[in-house]
Design an enzyme around this catalytic site. Structure first.
Site, PDB file in Angstrom:
ATOM      1  N   GLY A   1       0.774  -1.263   0.101  1.00  0.00           N
ATOM      2  CA  GLY A   1       0.079  -0.028   0.087  1.00  0.00           C
ATOM      3  C   GLY A   1       0.608   1.238   0.074  1.00  0.00           C
TER       4      GLY A   1
ATOM      5  N   GLU B   1       4.159  -6.626   1.442  1.00  0.00           N
ATOM      6  CA  GLU B   1       3.727  -6.861   0.099  1.00  0.00           C
ATOM      7  C   GLU B   1       3.517  -5.887  -0.851  1.00  0.00           C
ATOM      8  OE1 GLU B   1       0.927 -10.789   0.940  1.00  0.00           O
ATOM      9  OE2 GLU B   1      -0.026  -8.669   0.834  1.00  0.00           O
ATOM     10  N   PRO B   2       4.708  -4.983  -1.153  1.00  0.00           N
ATOM     11  CA  PRO B   2       4.518  -3.791  -1.922  1.00  0.00           C
ATOM     12  C   PRO B   2       4.279  -4.342  -3.456  1.00  0.00           C
ATOM     13  CG  PRO B   2       6.602  -4.039  -1.473  1.00  0.00           C
ATOM     14  CD  PRO B   2       5.863  -5.291  -0.612  1.00  0.00           C
TER      15      PRO B   2
ATOM     16  N   ARG C   1       2.713  -1.463  -6.292  1.00  0.00           N
ATOM     17  CA  ARG C   1       3.107  -0.201  -6.940  1.00  0.00           C
ATOM     18  C   ARG C   1       4.234   0.471  -6.678  1.00  0.00           C
ATOM     19  NH1 ARG C   1      -1.951   2.892  -7.272  1.00  0.00           N
ATOM     20  NH2 ARG C   1      -2.650   1.726  -5.702  1.00  0.00           N
TER      21      ARG C   1
ATOM     22  N   ARG D   1      -7.621   3.360 -14.063  1.00  0.00           N
ATOM     23  CA  ARG D   1      -7.625   3.825 -12.921  1.00  0.00           C
ATOM     24  C   ARG D   1      -8.193   5.207 -12.938  1.00  0.00           C
ATOM     25  NH1 ARG D   1      -3.552   5.226 -10.757  1.00  0.00           N
ATOM     26  NH2 ARG D   1      -4.363   4.822  -8.518  1.00  0.00           N
TER      27      ARG D   1
ATOM     28  N   TYR E   1     -11.168   5.270 -10.379  1.00  0.00           N
ATOM     29  CA  TYR E   1     -10.742   5.553  -9.137  1.00  0.00           C
ATOM     30  C   TYR E   1     -10.773   7.075  -8.925  1.00  0.00           C
ATOM     31  CZ  TYR E   1      -9.140   1.049  -8.106  1.00  0.00           C
ATOM     32  OH  TYR E   1      -8.809  -0.377  -8.044  1.00  0.00           O
TER      33      TYR E   1
ATOM     34  N   CYS F   1     -16.309   4.709 -26.271  1.00  0.00           N
ATOM     35  CA  CYS F   1     -17.644   5.246 -26.240  1.00  0.00           C
ATOM     36  C   CYS F   1     -18.128   5.560 -24.937  1.00  0.00           C
ATOM     37  CB  CYS F   1     -18.439   4.496 -26.988  1.00  0.00           C
ATOM     38  SG  CYS F   1     -18.076   4.072 -28.616  1.00  0.00           S
TER      39      CYS F   1
ATOM     40  N   TYR G   1      -1.013  -1.319 -12.012  1.00  0.00           N
ATOM     41  CA  TYR G   1      -2.416  -1.401 -12.129  1.00  0.00           C
ATOM     42  C   TYR G   1      -2.849  -0.751 -13.616  1.00  0.00           C
ATOM     43  CZ  TYR G   1      -1.896  -2.733  -7.388  1.00  0.00           C
ATOM     44  OH  TYR G   1      -1.548  -3.359  -6.256  1.00  0.00           O
TER      45      TYR G   1
END
Ligand SMILES: Cc1ncc(COP(=O)(O)O)c(C=O)c1O
Length: 474
Positions: free
Chosen positions: A273, A315-316, A318, A359, A363, A390, A420
């Site tokens: 994270g 657990e990285p 990004r 993304r 988000y 579209c 991602y």
């Protein structure tokens, strides 16, 4: 979920740059520069050459930067743990960007890999990863996924619900193998991040409430085919400060201490994270400082309870691949749109969109863009880089200043797309998914080929392979 209509016409953080060619340091890949012709050079290869050889849209990932970052993150957590007399391991979160090459890069640098489905497991195994250094996640692992994971000897399975305890135990028993497991808990800490990305709220699908976890562990301990290794907690994504991690660690260590009364708890996995910079407004905490803050918080909690620090795992995803990746697009149209009496925005349509970068639409994520094929002296113009789907929400970069003379044929690069984007790609509107090219010290190598029309039609059983071939050859 945020939509473009929630946003101000121009966000406060976006300031008009003096030079719309400049590459903001923390956002663009380390070492990205412009060559004499003005093209941006990634990993020693110019954007113009990359587009010429591999076409656009194109995912570009710098192997050397991924490897360097993997080493840096591993060192940061190991050193931080060592300062407290402990040890740490790092699993790369494959969901961020998974190809067999990426698996080989990160495992060669000493990381394990966290996989979240049978498909991700298949990629890691195809890359030759040691199964003992893989962890399997998922809130609804299929029986076939559990079976394969146990059979190949996956190092740990992170259990997400009571029913899974029984499923994994039954599978382990049927194969005559003891399976190491962790259980995922919600610490209840809400990460300081985009709300939709936070995964430690109580009202969400992942893991056990802290109050339910002891009973789950007690059940695991009753089952001879399961070996309980410890707790797992992931509080969210794109987090900048250490405060959320520290608070979460405090709560989880309290549970960890109670569980030690009933048996061994050698491991504590605190998830990933760790945030990266997508735009000039982002100021991520350096990884060594983050690691130090998190490990110190665990150390304090353990010390105050008089227990040894367990082996720590992280657990990285990004933070390892995000900044090492850029996406190259070709501009197709440029359209000035009057937003209000005193505001005009250039809509720059590129040859990809939400199918290669979901993304922004998903988000409300922010990105940075630059013309990658040339330098320009034109005054910066407020720009929105959009795709060709579209959907009005098909936006790649919502708010950016590009040189006002941006025109069809220009290459546009979008920064920090290593995480991602490839992994969230779709075939919406039957667009083909782009290739992935790895750059390293002046060379470029295709590591995932792009799709073509045959790939789009390959699963449609209404298309006879023979007719497809004859039409192509006509
Ligand atoms: C369980 C788990 N671990 C690790 C990660 C990786 O997160 P990040 O890429 O933000 O480091 C995620 C992301 O969603 C996750 O769900």
């Amino acid at each position: 979920m945020s939509t473009t209509s929630d946003r101000p016409a121009v966000p406060e953080w976006l300031t008009q740059p003096h030079d719309a060619n400049a590459l903001v340091e923390a956002v663009w890949p380390e070492g990205a520069v412009r060559d004499d012709a003005g093209a941006i050079v990634f990993g020693g290869v110019s954007a113009a050459e990359l587009a010429e050889r591999f076409g656009t849209p194109l995912y570009v990932v710098d192997e050397d930067l991924v490897r360097a970052r993997a080493r840096e993150v591993l060192t940061a957590f190991r050193d931080a743990a060592a300062r407290h007399g402990g040890t740490a391991r790092v699993y790369y979160a494959g969901k961020a960007l998974l190809t067999t090459d990426v698996v080989r890069w990160v495992t060669a640098e000493g990381l394990g890999v966290d996989v979240a489905s049978g498909g991700e497991l298949a990629v890691a195994l195809a890359a030759g990863a040691d199964p003992a250094r893989l962890g399997l996640h998922g809130n609804n692992k299929l029986p076939s996924e559990i079976s394969r994971a146990v059979r190949v000897g996956v190092g740990s399975i992170v259990i997400d619900s009571l029913v899974e305890i029984e499923r994994i135990a039954a599978e382990a028993e049927s194969q005559g193998r003891v399976q190491t497991v962790l259980i995922r808990v919600n610490s209840g800490v809400h990460a300081e991040t985009h709300d939709f990305l936070a995964t430690a709220h109580e009202d969400q699908k992942f893991g056990f409430a802290l109050t339910d976890a002891e009973a789950a562990v007690a059940r695991i301990r009753e089952l001879p085919w399961l070996r309980f290794a410890g707790l797992h907690c992931h509080i969210g994504s794109q987090i900048f400060g250490t405060a959320g991690f520290a608070e979460s660690a405090a709560r989880v260590v309290e549970l960890h201490a109670r569980l030690r009364e009933g048996g061994d708890v050698p491991l504590l996995n605190l998830g990933g994270g760790f945030g990266i910079a997508y735009t000039s407004k982002d100021d991520p905490t350096p990884i060594a400082k983050l690691a130090d803050g998190i490990v110190a918080a665990v150390g304090r909690e353990c010390e105050s309870r008089g227990i040894p620090m367990p082996e720590l795992a992280f657990e990285p995803g990004r933070t390892i691949v995000g900044r090492a990746g850029v996406t190259l697009y070709r501009v197709g149209t440029v359209k000035p749109v009057r937003v209000s009496d005193d505001l005009e925005r250039l809509y720059v349509s590129v040859d990809g969109g939400m199918s290669d970068n979901a993304r922004t639409a998903l988000y409300g994520a922010d990105y940075s863009a630059r013309i990658a094929s040339r330098r320009s002296d034109s005054a910066p113009a407020l720009t929105r880089v959009v795709g060709r789907h579209c959907e009005a929400g098909d936006i790649v970069v919502s708010d950016e200043y590009l040189p006002g003379d941006v025109e069809p044929g220009d290459l546009v690069a979008v920064a920090a797309t290593g995480a991602y984007c490839f992994s969230l790609a779709s075939n919406y509107n039957y667009l083909t998914r782009p290739p992935v090219v790895a750059v390293s010290a002046g060379t470029a190598r295709l590591i995932v080929r792009g799709e073509d029309e045959n790939d789009l039609l390959a699963r449609d059983l209404g298309v006879a392979p023979a007719s497809r071939t004859s039409e192509e050859s006509a």
